[in-house]
Motif scaffolding. Sequence first.
Motif, PDB file in Angstrom:
ATOM      1  N   TYR A   1      19.068  86.290  39.656  1.00 15.40           N
ATOM      2  CA  TYR A   1      19.879  86.902  38.596  1.00 15.40           C
ATOM      3  C   TYR A   1      20.951  87.866  39.068  1.00 15.40           C
ATOM      4  O   TYR A   1      21.914  88.108  38.356  1.00 15.40           O
ATOM      5  N   ASP A   2      20.779  88.455  40.254  1.00 13.73           N
ATOM      6  CA  ASP A   2      21.819  89.366  40.747  1.00 13.73           C
ATOM      7  C   ASP A   2      22.511  88.727  41.943  1.00 13.73           C
ATOM      8  O   ASP A   2      22.043  88.811  43.076  1.00 13.73           O
TER       9      ASP A   2
ATOM     10  N   ASP B   1      29.636  92.091  41.798  1.00 16.47           N
ATOM     11  CA  ASP B   1      29.803  91.052  40.779  1.00 16.47           C
ATOM     12  C   ASP B   1      31.222  91.089  40.235  1.00 16.47           C
ATOM     13  O   ASP B   1      31.489  91.652  39.173  1.00 16.47           O
TER      14      ASP B   1
ATOM     15  N   GLU C   1      24.517  82.923  41.275  1.00 16.79           N
ATOM     16  CA  GLU C   1      23.572  83.289  40.223  1.00 16.79           C
ATOM     17  C   GLU C   1      23.080  81.948  39.657  1.00 16.79           C
ATOM     18  O   GLU C   1      23.895  81.110  39.270  1.00 16.79           O
TER      19      GLU C   1
ATOM     20  N   TYR D   1      28.991  85.987  34.286  1.00 17.08           N
ATOM     21  CA  TYR D   1      27.549  85.930  34.551  1.00 17.08           C
ATOM     22  C   TYR D   1      26.739  85.785  33.256  1.00 17.08           C
ATOM     23  O   TYR D   1      27.153  86.252  32.193  1.00 17.08           O
TER      24      TYR D   1
ATOM     25  N   TRP E   1      22.848  85.799  33.552  1.00 13.13           N
ATOM     26  CA  TRP E   1      21.538  86.435  33.757  1.00 13.13           C
ATOM     27  C   TRP E   1      21.708  87.910  34.103  1.00 13.13           C
ATOM     28  O   TRP E   1      22.299  88.245  35.126  1.00 13.13           O
ATOM     29  N   ASN E   2      21.206  88.770  33.221  1.00  5.81           N
ATOM     30  CA  ASN E   2      21.341  90.211  33.416  1.00  5.81           C
ATOM     31  C   ASN E   2      20.708  90.641  34.737  1.00  5.81           C
ATOM     32  O   ASN E   2      19.668  90.123  35.127  1.00  5.81           O
ATOM     33  N   ASN E   3      21.318  91.628  35.379  1.00  9.29           N
ATOM     34  CA  ASN E   3      20.828  92.061  36.689  1.00  9.29           C
ATOM     35  C   ASN E   3      19.552  92.891  36.616  1.00  9.29           C
ATOM     36  O   ASN E   3      18.908  93.102  37.634  1.00  9.29           O
TER      37      ASN E   3
HETATM   38 CA   LIG Z   1      23.557  88.574  36.938  1.00 15.62          CA
END
Ligand SMILES: [Ca+2]
Length: 150
Positions: A39-40, A45, A55, A116, A118-120
């Motif tokens: 996800y990160d 980013d 990602e 993006y 997917w949240n980090n």
């Molecule tokens: Ca992300």
Amino acid sequence: MPRIRTVAAAAALACVAGTALATAPAQAAGSVHIYKVYYDSPGSDRGGNSSLNAEYVQIRNSTGSAFQMKGHTLKDASNHRYTFPSYRISAGKTVKVHTGKGTKSAGHLYMGRSWYVWNNGKDKASLYKPSGALRDSCSYNSTRADYKMC
Ligand SMILES: [Ca+2]
Ligand SMILES: [Ca+2]
């Protein structure tokens, strides 16, 4: 010397037996599931396509036969949705669903997004069957890691 050889042979046998015991149940059952959520994306980013594609969500088919993903959907907690095209995951193989743009190839699918998904820190990946029934999900809640093994 013979005694040492025997011990070594016994250890080797135990090792083989242990491996067989450990892998047998997985081969017997198996499923199509979310294997990893990276996800990160590494580094800053900034939104470049290669950063977006670093990602990804990796789906694994641990069954003994190929599996067709067409019509399945992958969603995050805020309902960004990706619908799978025709793609067969071979038995025991995985496919990475990258966030950015790219051309479908063996082991790689692309959401085609320009930012993006997917949240980090905290998010949830959910995989749905074409019928809409949940097949699998994977949640994470940590900014200390860059990915989650599901
Ligand atoms: Ca992300
Ligand atoms: Ca990053």
